[in-house]
Design an enzyme around this catalytic site. Structure first.
Site, PDB file in Angstrom:
ATOM      1  N   LYS A 173       0.871  -1.180   0.000  1.00 59.23           N
ATOM      2  CA  LYS A 173       0.000   0.000   0.000  1.00 59.23           C
ATOM      3  C   LYS A 173       0.908   1.230   0.000  1.00 59.23           C
ATOM      4  O   LYS A 173       1.486   1.599   1.020  1.00 59.23           O
ATOM      5  CB  LYS A 173      -0.892   0.029   1.255  1.00 59.23           C
ATOM      6  CG  LYS A 173      -1.966   1.111   1.151  1.00 59.23           C
ATOM      7  CD  LYS A 173      -2.153   1.855   2.446  1.00 59.23           C
ATOM      8  CE  LYS A 173      -1.687   3.280   2.490  1.00 59.23           C
ATOM      9  NZ  LYS A 173      -1.956   4.210   1.437  1.00 59.23           N
ATOM     10  N   SER A 227       5.105   7.612  10.340  1.00 60.95           N
ATOM     11  CA  SER A 227       5.056   8.319  11.626  1.00 60.95           C
ATOM     12  C   SER A 227       5.043   7.341  12.805  1.00 60.95           C
ATOM     13  O   SER A 227       4.614   6.189  12.673  1.00 60.95           O
ATOM     14  CB  SER A 227       3.804   9.191  11.669  1.00 60.95           C
ATOM     15  OG  SER A 227       2.663   8.370  11.603  1.00 60.95           O
ATOM     16  N   VAL A 230       1.313   6.035  13.780  1.00 59.14           N
ATOM     17  CA  VAL A 230       0.785   4.941  12.945  1.00 59.14           C
ATOM     18  C   VAL A 230       1.619   3.676  13.152  1.00 59.14           C
ATOM     19  O   VAL A 230       1.089   2.566  13.295  1.00 59.14           O
ATOM     20  CB  VAL A 230       0.746   5.363  11.456  1.00 59.14           C
ATOM     21  CG1 VAL A 230       0.408   4.186  10.566  1.00 59.14           C
ATOM     22  CG2 VAL A 230      -0.257   6.484  11.240  1.00 59.14           C
ATOM     23  N   GLY A 231       2.926   3.837  13.219  1.00 56.09           N
ATOM     24  CA  GLY A 231       3.814   2.681  13.385  1.00 56.09           C
ATOM     25  C   GLY A 231       3.473   1.878  14.628  1.00 56.09           C
ATOM     26  O   GLY A 231       3.398   0.650  14.602  1.00 56.09           O
ATOM     27  N   GLU A 248       9.950   1.543  10.860  1.00 56.07           N
ATOM     28  CA  GLU A 248      10.996   2.558  10.706  1.00 56.07           C
ATOM     29  C   GLU A 248      10.303   3.895  10.838  1.00 56.07           C
ATOM     30  O   GLU A 248       9.436   4.214  10.022  1.00 56.07           O
ATOM     31  CB  GLU A 248      11.608   2.373   9.300  1.00 56.07           C
ATOM     32  CG  GLU A 248      13.049   2.720   9.208  1.00 56.07           C
ATOM     33  CD  GLU A 248      13.831   2.305  10.408  1.00 56.07           C
ATOM     34  OE1 GLU A 248      14.088   1.115  10.587  1.00 56.07           O
ATOM     35  OE2 GLU A 248      14.186   3.196  11.213  1.00 56.07           O
ATOM     36  N   CYS A 282      13.547  11.225   7.330  1.00 51.71           N
ATOM     37  CA  CYS A 282      13.655  10.829   8.740  1.00 51.71           C
ATOM     38  C   CYS A 282      15.087  10.989   9.223  1.00 51.71           C
ATOM     39  O   CYS A 282      15.336  11.066  10.417  1.00 51.71           O
ATOM     40  CB  CYS A 282      13.135   9.420   8.952  1.00 51.71           C
ATOM     41  SG  CYS A 282      14.004   8.211   7.990  1.00 51.71           S
ATOM     42  N   GLU A 380       9.775  15.762  16.051  1.00 54.76           N
ATOM     43  CA  GLU A 380      10.138  15.710  14.632  1.00 54.76           C
ATOM     44  C   GLU A 380       9.261  16.704  13.865  1.00 54.76           C
ATOM     45  O   GLU A 380       8.039  16.632  13.935  1.00 54.76           O
ATOM     46  CB  GLU A 380       9.910  14.299  14.076  1.00 54.76           C
ATOM     47  CG  GLU A 380      10.299  14.187  12.621  1.00 54.76           C
ATOM     48  CD  GLU A 380      10.181  12.769  12.064  1.00 54.76           C
ATOM     49  OE1 GLU A 380       9.100  12.170  12.206  1.00 54.76           O
ATOM     50  OE2 GLU A 380      11.165  12.276  11.478  1.00 54.76           O
TER      51      GLU A 380
HETATM   52  N1  NDP Z   1      10.113   8.079   9.167  1.00 53.43           N
HETATM   53  C1  NDP Z   1       9.791   8.566   8.012  1.00 53.43           C
HETATM   54  O1  NDP Z   1      10.515   8.384   7.065  1.00 53.43           O
HETATM   55  C2  NDP Z   1       8.523   9.295   7.833  1.00 53.43           C
HETATM   56  C3  NDP Z   1       7.959  10.007   8.876  1.00 53.43           C
HETATM   57  N2  NDP Z   1       6.803  10.662   8.676  1.00 53.43           N
HETATM   58  C4  NDP Z   1       6.262  11.461   9.796  1.00 53.43           C
HETATM   59  O2  NDP Z   1       4.867  11.339   9.799  1.00 53.43           O
HETATM   60  C5  NDP Z   1       4.237  12.618   9.680  1.00 53.43           C
HETATM   61  C6  NDP Z   1       2.944  12.477   8.900  1.00 53.43           C
HETATM   62  O3  NDP Z   1       3.179  11.949   7.604  1.00 53.43           O
HETATM   63  P1  NDP Z   1       2.188  10.869   6.997  1.00 53.43           P
HETATM   64  O4  NDP Z   1       2.456  10.684   5.569  1.00 53.43           O
HETATM   65  O5  NDP Z   1       0.798  11.229   7.384  1.00 53.43           O
HETATM   66  O6  NDP Z   1       2.679   9.547   7.762  1.00 53.43           O
HETATM   67  P2  NDP Z   1       1.833   8.252   8.087  1.00 53.43           P
HETATM   68  O7  NDP Z   1       2.561   7.490   9.119  1.00 53.43           O
HETATM   69  O8  NDP Z   1       0.432   8.621   8.356  1.00 53.43           O
HETATM   70  O9  NDP Z   1       1.843   7.467   6.691  1.00 53.43           O
HETATM   71  C7  NDP Z   1       2.762   6.477   6.306  1.00 53.43           C
HETATM   72  C8  NDP Z   1       2.026   5.330   5.608  1.00 53.43           C
HETATM   73  O10 NDP Z   1       1.122   4.714   6.530  1.00 53.43           O
HETATM   74  C9  NDP Z   1      -0.208   4.732   5.997  1.00 53.43           C
HETATM   75  N3  NDP Z   1      -1.171   4.846   7.088  1.00 53.43           N
HETATM   76  C10 NDP Z   1      -1.793   5.962   7.563  1.00 53.43           C
HETATM   77  N4  NDP Z   1      -2.625   5.637   8.577  1.00 53.43           N
HETATM   78  C11 NDP Z   1      -2.542   4.299   8.753  1.00 53.43           C
HETATM   79  C12 NDP Z   1      -3.158   3.381   9.646  1.00 53.43           C
HETATM   80  N5  NDP Z   1      -4.030   3.762  10.572  1.00 53.43           N
HETATM   81  N6  NDP Z   1      -2.826   2.072   9.545  1.00 53.43           N
HETATM   82  C13 NDP Z   1      -1.931   1.656   8.628  1.00 53.43           C
HETATM   83  N7  NDP Z   1      -1.336   2.477   7.736  1.00 53.43           N
HETATM   84  C14 NDP Z   1      -1.631   3.797   7.802  1.00 53.43           C
HETATM   85  C15 NDP Z   1      -0.209   5.932   5.070  1.00 53.43           C
HETATM   86  O11 NDP Z   1      -1.274   5.863   4.154  1.00 53.43           O
HETATM   87  P3  NDP Z   1      -1.879   7.228   3.545  1.00 53.43           P
HETATM   88  O12 NDP Z   1      -0.778   7.838   2.769  1.00 53.43           O
HETATM   89  O13 NDP Z   1      -2.991   6.749   2.701  1.00 53.43           O
HETATM   90  O14 NDP Z   1      -2.318   8.057   4.703  1.00 53.43           O
HETATM   91  C16 NDP Z   1       1.163   5.785   4.426  1.00 53.43           C
HETATM   92  O15 NDP Z   1       1.132   4.783   3.450  1.00 53.43           O
HETATM   93  C17 NDP Z   1       5.307  13.462   9.008  1.00 53.43           C
HETATM   94  O16 NDP Z   1       5.117  14.811   9.244  1.00 53.43           O
HETATM   95  C18 NDP Z   1       6.546  12.917   9.645  1.00 53.43           C
HETATM   96  O17 NDP Z   1       6.748  13.495  10.908  1.00 53.43           O
HETATM   97  C19 NDP Z   1       6.170  10.620   7.458  1.00 53.43           C
HETATM   98  C20 NDP Z   1       6.684   9.937   6.404  1.00 53.43           C
HETATM   99  C21 NDP Z   1       7.930   9.241   6.510  1.00 53.43           C
HETATM  100  O1  AKG Z   2      18.224   9.327   4.057  1.00 55.65           O
HETATM  101  C1  AKG Z   2      17.790   8.411   3.334  1.00 55.65           C
HETATM  102  O2  AKG Z   2      18.312   8.144   2.276  1.00 55.65           O
HETATM  103  C2  AKG Z   2      16.608   7.600   3.757  1.00 55.65           C
HETATM  104  C3  AKG Z   2      15.849   8.281   4.828  1.00 55.65           C
HETATM  105  C4  AKG Z   2      14.582   7.583   5.153  1.00 55.65           C
HETATM  106  O3  AKG Z   2      14.522   6.399   5.244  1.00 55.65           O
HETATM  107  C5  AKG Z   2      13.381   8.367   5.369  1.00 55.65           C
HETATM  108  O4  AKG Z   2      13.425   9.590   5.396  1.00 55.65           O
HETATM  109  O5  AKG Z   2      12.308   7.761   5.512  1.00 55.65           O
END
Ligand code: NDP
Ligand code: AKG
Length: 477
Positions: A173, A227, A230-231, A248, A282, A380
């Site tokens: 997904k 995030s 959600v994680g 992650e 991240c 973050e």
């Molecule tokens: N560690 C990292 O690399 C990342 C961290 N983030 C952090 O998260 C914040 C919000 O970003 P966001 O994109 O909303 O991150 P999310 O954690 O919401 O989204 C990541 C993935 O999880 C899916 N998801 C959302 N809700 C659920 C759920 N209840 N159960 C299972 N899967 C779900 C999302 O789907 P959908 O897109 O359809 O909502 C997407 O595919 C950012 O501002 C940042 O702080 C975000 C992205 C990457």
């Molecule tokens: O820095 C990178 O290349 C990967 C970072 C990463 O995994 C993320 O932002 O989700």
């Protein structure tokens, strides 16, 4: 492109008959396409097709599975410009960055293709001298992959490629900001002739499709990047039903600049770590912890360099920083900026949206006089915002650096070997980088965080084998 789901080798519309639009965050007039607003019924079909495909796929030799990955890599390489442009239009990262990420995707596929011909167990001496004892690795079965938008090519591939090579079938997904980018990658696997059902793509709401993957009893493992909120839910859902999971999540990554450092190099790496990809990594640098004797000099360098950053449409040449990926990302960063001001930090530059623009553009932002208890020093932000803090001794710098819930990546700039060694030993982070920026992940090395940044597992490189396989201990006499 009007993207469909990819289920059992066929591009399929959702049972909901509903789609969602994707708009370029850097040009709100540019509609990139639509994706399926899928239902639990669609997900059920995808999981069933992955389940049906899993035994024949597992029974192929690793070398044969590898051939599909090599072919997909060649096709992705051929389509690289198209994939990079779609990724830029979907989530706003600059074109050189998405081109680099596509090349990384090709390399990830080739690396894991090669894994199909490497060892999958150990011979262990038995206490019985007439017996042979060894371990052999087996796939989990059906793996659910839930990915974010910030690395729309690399992250789905560094999860999917090892899942496949170790013999699992996949239901992915992709994030709702960047699904078409993954559709283009799925097309590469389709053109490579991957058997039907081995890779399935279902788009839609995280709360429906992502959550559905985490609770479904036929999904044997779930891998997630995104995030923390959600994680944690995904981990709890998987744990409750005895499935394997890997998370992650966030970071609050520091760079420490010691007084003996090459200050130009440190400032360049701080800017690049903090503002590339509009700070939406991240591994992004979000705190610069600077020795008090050189604090003013480094501060000035950072402000001068930041004021020269060209912010604009990521498809344009010479643009260094693009927009935030969505309105919610922009609003989130602006809320943190307001909080920083309210809590007493001093804004040195940026701090506001670029008016009269056609997208979600934010000026790169630097805060001074930041106390470690402030929200902007602890949470973050996932935007182009950096907090500066002075320190007196290396112990003091490490105390500040470690005083957060996260532990993903960290950097230090110094020429002193003792400082380097203290940093390597005492910094609580999964990725520690000396005289290099905090962001910079290599596909052949383990990647993951300490503390709240991950589920204490590692992905990428050989570490991926730990998650995507189970070990059987075999005794033969
Ligand atoms: N560690 C990292 O690399 C990342 C961290 N983030 C952090 O998260 C914040 C919000 O970003 P966001 O994109 O909303 O991150 P999310 O954690 O919401 O989204 C990541 C993935 O999880 C899916 N998801 C959302 N809700 C659920 C759920 N209840 N159960 C299972 N899967 C779900 C999302 O789907 P959908 O897109 O359809 O909502 C997407 O595919 C950012 O501002 C940042 O702080 C975000 C992205 C990457
Ligand atoms: O820095 C990178 O290349 C990967 C970072 C990463 O995994 C993320 O932002 O989700």
């Amino acid at each position: 492109m009007n993207m469909k789901n990819f289920i059992n080798g066929i591009w399929t519309t959702s049972a909901s008959n509903k789609t969602t639009d994707i708009i370029n965050p850097g040009n709100l007039q540019d509609k990139v396409g639509t994706f399926q607003d899928s239902t639990e019924e669609d997900l059920q079909q995808a999981i069933q097709s992955a389940k049906n495909a899993k035994t024949p796929w597992r029974k192929l030799s690793g070398a044969t599975r590898g051939q599909y990955l090599y072919k997909a890599a060649d096709i992705l390489e051929k389509n690289a410009d198209e994939v990079a442009e779609i990724a830029t239009r979907e989530m706003g990262k600059t074109l050189p960055e998405t081109k680099g990420e596509t090349a990384r995707g090709v390399a990830i596929l080739r690396y894991y293709a090669g894994e199909g011909m490497r060892e999958e167990g150990d011979v262990i001496p038995s206490t019985d001298s007439d017996a042979l004892m060894f371990t052999k690795r087996f796939p989990l079965g059906v793996v659910g992959v839930i990915t974010p938008w910030n690395f729309p090519i690399a992250i789905p591939l560094w999860k999917t490629a090892p899942a496949l090579i170790y013999g699992n079938t996949v239901v992915i997904k992709p994030a709702s900001e960047s699904p078409i980018t993954f559709a283009k990658i799925a097309e590469c696997f389709e053109e490579a002739g991957l058997p039907a059902g081995v890779l399935n793509v279902v788009t839609g709401k995280g709360s429906v499709i992502g959550n559905g993957l985490s609770i479904h009893k036929e999904v044997n493992g779930v891998t997630f990047t995104g995030s923390n909120a959600v994680g944690r839910t995904i981990g709890a859902n998987a744990l409750q039903r005895g499935a394997k999971y890997q998370l992650e999540m966030g970071g609050k990554n520091p760079v420490i600049v010691e007084k003996d450092a090459d200050l130009e190099a440190a400032a360049d790496a701080t800017i690049s770590g903090a503002f590339k990809s509009t700070g939406q990594k991240c591994t992004a640098t979000s705190r610069a912890i600077i020795h008090q004797d050189i604090y003013e000099e480094v501060k000035q360098l950072l402000v001068e360099k930041t004021q020269k950053i060209a912010v604009g449409d990521s498809l344009e040449k010479d643009v260094w920083m693009g927009p935030c990926a969505s309105k919610s990302q922009l609003d989130n960063a602006l809320n943190y900026i307001e909080k920083g001001k309210e809590e007493g930090a001093a804004l040195l530059c940026g701090g506001e949206q670029i008016e009269d623009s056609n997208g979600y553009y934010l000026k790169p932002t630097i805060f001074d006089q930041v106390d470690n208890n402030m929200t902007i020093a602890q949470e973050e932000i996932f935007g182009p915002v950096i907090a500066l803090m002075p320190y007196s001794t290396m112990e003091h710098a490490l105390d500040i650096a470690n005083d957060v819930d996260y532990g993903l990546s960290a950097a230090i700039f110094t020429k002193n070997v003792q400082n380097m060694l203290s940093f390597i030993d005492d910094m609580d982070a999964g990725l520690v980088r000396v005289n290099a920026e905090s962001a910079g992940v290599e596909l052949q090395a383990p990647f993951g965080g300490m503390k709240q940044s991950s589920s204490h597992s590692r992905e990428q490189g050989q570490a991926a084998q730990e998650f995507f396989t189970d070990i059987k201990t075999v005794f033969v006499k």
